[in-house]
Design a protein around this motif. Structure first.
Motif, PDB file in Angstrom:
ATOM      1  N   ARG A  99       5.472  11.253 -23.855  1.00  6.41           N
ATOM      2  CA  ARG A  99       4.575  10.541 -24.773  1.00  6.41           C
ATOM      3  C   ARG A  99       5.296  10.270 -26.082  1.00  6.41           C
ATOM      4  O   ARG A  99       6.271  10.933 -26.428  1.00  6.41           O
ATOM      5  CB  ARG A  99       3.295  11.336 -25.038  1.00  6.41           C
ATOM      6  N   GLY A 157      -0.574  10.519 -36.578  1.00  7.68           N
ATOM      7  CA  GLY A 157      -1.428  11.701 -36.417  1.00  7.68           C
ATOM      8  C   GLY A 157      -0.615  12.873 -35.914  1.00  7.68           C
ATOM      9  O   GLY A 157      -0.811  13.335 -34.799  1.00  7.68           O
ATOM     10  N   ASP A 158       0.337  13.342 -36.761  1.00  9.25           N
ATOM     11  CA  ASP A 158       1.112  14.514 -36.339  1.00  9.25           C
ATOM     12  C   ASP A 158       0.698  15.760 -37.108  1.00  9.25           C
ATOM     13  O   ASP A 158       0.335  15.702 -38.284  1.00  9.25           O
ATOM     14  CB  ASP A 158       2.619  14.254 -36.480  1.00  9.25           C
ATOM     15  N   HIS A 159       0.758  16.871 -36.378  1.00  4.39           N
ATOM     16  CA  HIS A 159       0.335  18.184 -36.894  1.00  4.39           C
ATOM     17  C   HIS A 159      -1.136  18.168 -37.312  1.00  4.39           C
ATOM     18  O   HIS A 159      -1.540  18.851 -38.241  1.00  4.39           O
ATOM     19  CB  HIS A 159       1.263  18.657 -38.019  1.00  4.39           C
ATOM     20  N   ASP A 203      -3.330  18.114 -34.453  1.00  2.00           N
ATOM     21  CA  ASP A 203      -4.048  18.479 -33.215  1.00  2.00           C
ATOM     22  C   ASP A 203      -4.448  19.938 -33.143  1.00  2.00           C
ATOM     23  O   ASP A 203      -5.343  20.282 -32.374  1.00  2.00           O
ATOM     24  CB  ASP A 203      -3.287  18.030 -31.944  1.00  2.00           C
ATOM     25  N   CYS A 205       1.417  25.272 -29.354  1.00  6.12           N
ATOM     26  CA  CYS A 205       1.191  23.828 -29.526  1.00  6.12           C
ATOM     27  C   CYS A 205      -0.290  23.472 -29.412  1.00  6.12           C
ATOM     28  O   CYS A 205      -1.087  24.254 -28.887  1.00  6.12           O
ATOM     29  CB  CYS A 205       1.977  23.058 -28.473  1.00  6.12           C
ATOM     30  N   GLY A 206      -0.625  22.273 -29.877  1.00  3.31           N
ATOM     31  CA  GLY A 206      -1.977  21.737 -29.714  1.00  3.31           C
ATOM     32  C   GLY A 206      -2.101  21.047 -28.359  1.00  3.31           C
ATOM     33  O   GLY A 206      -1.257  21.231 -27.472  1.00  3.31           O
ATOM     34  N   MET A 208      -2.282  17.621 -27.841  1.00  6.38           N
ATOM     35  CA  MET A 208      -1.895  16.205 -27.774  1.00  6.38           C
ATOM     36  C   MET A 208      -0.956  15.849 -26.611  1.00  6.38           C
ATOM     37  O   MET A 208      -1.209  14.882 -25.881  1.00  6.38           O
ATOM     38  CB  MET A 208      -1.232  15.775 -29.081  1.00  6.38           C
ATOM     39  N   TYR A 220       7.494  25.629 -36.128  1.00  7.49           N
ATOM     40  CA  TYR A 220       6.209  25.066 -35.680  1.00  7.49           C
ATOM     41  C   TYR A 220       5.114  26.126 -35.773  1.00  7.49           C
ATOM     42  O   TYR A 220       4.045  25.897 -36.334  1.00  7.49           O
ATOM     43  CB  TYR A 220       6.352  24.563 -34.234  1.00  7.49           C
ATOM     44  N   GLY A 226       6.044  13.406 -33.498  1.00 12.99           N
ATOM     45  CA  GLY A 226       6.016  14.694 -32.801  1.00 12.99           C
ATOM     46  C   GLY A 226       6.213  15.850 -33.769  1.00 12.99           C
ATOM     47  O   GLY A 226       5.899  15.760 -34.952  1.00 12.99           O
ATOM     48  N   GLY A 227       6.766  16.934 -33.251  1.00 14.62           N
ATOM     49  CA  GLY A 227       6.865  18.176 -34.015  1.00 14.62           C
ATOM     50  C   GLY A 227       7.823  18.108 -35.191  1.00 14.62           C
ATOM     51  O   GLY A 227       7.609  18.741 -36.219  1.00 14.62           O
TER      52      GLY A 227
END
Ligand code: GLA
Length: 385
Positions: free
Chosen positions: A26, A31-33, A35, A167-168, A170, A221, A335-336
């Motif tokens: 993906r 919209g990062d961090h 989720d 992680c979330g 997403m 993270y 992403g991260g």
């Protein structure tokens, strides 16, 4: 064109496969961090991913072979051994353990052959693709009726509980639920999902890979996530709220002095502002205002760089090069962070020029090549015919 063919499975395991599946990576448009803070994300599944061929076996054991790491050979694993061995097969094993724990116990063992064309460690969710893919294979082998959404949640559980990255939802969600030509506007608090068409005749989604992955990525993270939890706990002393992203920017501004630590306050400010940018970006896309969408992507990069501090020199350089180009609507890290890729929205027809300019600038600055992928928003995981 598939990545694997039946003769590949035959060559490794000496018999025929009974199932062939695919799961995509993906890219997150904005919209990062958010989720793991109850906010919105806006990813799309891409036309790069991982395939798996599999067949049950009778001795209750699991065999894993990756054509991307042929030197590692076949790893033989079983359900009563610890999941973490330090190898890549920890990911599929983590998923098998998770499914078993939630009542989906494999009635026998199985052999798995994987091969992908997703660059590894590039932040395009090769881990989530591997998890969702394993879930799809298990369901296909044993006819389990697990929805794509449940598969995503089980994949996230596997990663949190057995791999140790907090992680979330997403990445697994995008890999499981992608739709061709669309991005997914997902509310990570309710899991409400809206598919948003991307008009490829106007703009292309182009990914640029820095080629670097900074070593502290997964520990940093988890630290970011803890900082957000501290900020939420501080805010809740003043006013009970379910998540950071339940606050609008003005509400946050009025309450933010209850977060005692300055770093935690900036982390929370990013989560809140990124969530509102994501909602605004989805609105802009609905109205066909790609320029506004791009401007919000650029702001997102600055917030990730300054408030959330998950960017790095290579990402900052690639984003600012893209901002200079007249046919780029927007560019940001995706992403991260701590390496990985930027995502760029490029006016249709200019993709070749964009790739040439960016590659040249990157080579001059860092002395290394960056890969450029012109991706098409694609379908989520499924069985291949
Ligand atoms: C990683 C995680 C996701 C998400 C992003 C940042 O990709 O796996 O859950 O938190 O980082 O948006």
């Amino acid at each position: 064109m598939h990545i694997l063919s039946g003769s590949d499975f035959l060559a490794v395991f000496g018999r025929r496969h009974s199932l062939h599946c695919f799961a995509p990576g993906r890219v997150n448009l904005i919209g990062d961090h958010t989720d793991y803070n109850g906010g919105r994300v806006f990813p799309c599944a891409i036309n790069l991913g991982i395939e798996c061929m599999a067949a049950p076996r009778s001795d209750g054991r699991f065999g894993f072979y990756s054509a991307n790491f042929p030197k590692a050979g076949v790893s033989e694993r079983s359900l009563n051994e610890p999941v973490r061995s330090g190898g890549w097969s920890d990911y599929p094993m983590a998923v098998i353990r998770t499914f078993s724990r939630f009542g989906y116990v494999p009635p026998s063992g199985a052999d798995f052959l994987f091969k992908g064309n997703l660059p590894d460690g590039a932040g395009l969710s090769s881990s989530a693709a591997l998890e969702v893919l394993t879930g799809s294979v298990l369901c296909g082998l044993w006819n389990w009726s697990v929805t794509p959404q449940q598969n995503a949640v089980l994949g996230q559980f596997a990663e949190n509980r057995f791999i140790g990255v907090n992680c979330g939802i997403m990445d697994q969600f995008a890999s499981a639920m992608g739709r061709k030509g669309h991005a997914l506007l997902l509310d990570t608090y309710t899991l409400d999902l809206e598919y948003a068409p991307i008009d490829s005749s106007r703009a292309s989604v182009v990914i640029v890979n820095t080629g670097v992955k900074h070593s502290l990525a997964s520990s940093a993270y988890n630290t970011r996530r803890r900082e957000c939890e501290t900020a939420l706990a501080n805010l809740c002393e003043r006013r009970k709220i379910p998540s950071l992203c339940s606050l609008r920017k003005e509400e946050f501004a009025a309450l933010s002095d209850s977060i005692s630590d300055e770093t935690c306050r900036r982390r929370a400010r990013h989560a809140v502002s990124e969530n509102s940018r994501t909602i605004a970006a989805a609105d802009a896309l609905r109205k066909g205002d790609i320029a506004q969408f791009g401007a919000l992507m650029n702001e997102s990069h600055l917030s990730l760089r300054d408030d959330y501090e998950v960017s790095c020199d290579e990402l900052d350089f690639l984003a600012s090069c893209a901002w200079e180009l007249p046919y780029v609507y927007g560019a940001r890290m995706t992403g991260g962070g701590f390496g990985g890729c930027t995502v760029n929205l490029v006016k249709h027809g200019n993709e070749g020029d964009f790739a040439a300019c960016i590659k040249d600038a990157y080579r001059k600055k860092f002395g290394i090549e960056c890969a450029v992928y012109n991706v098409i928003p694609g379908e989520g995981a499924g069985i291949l015919q």
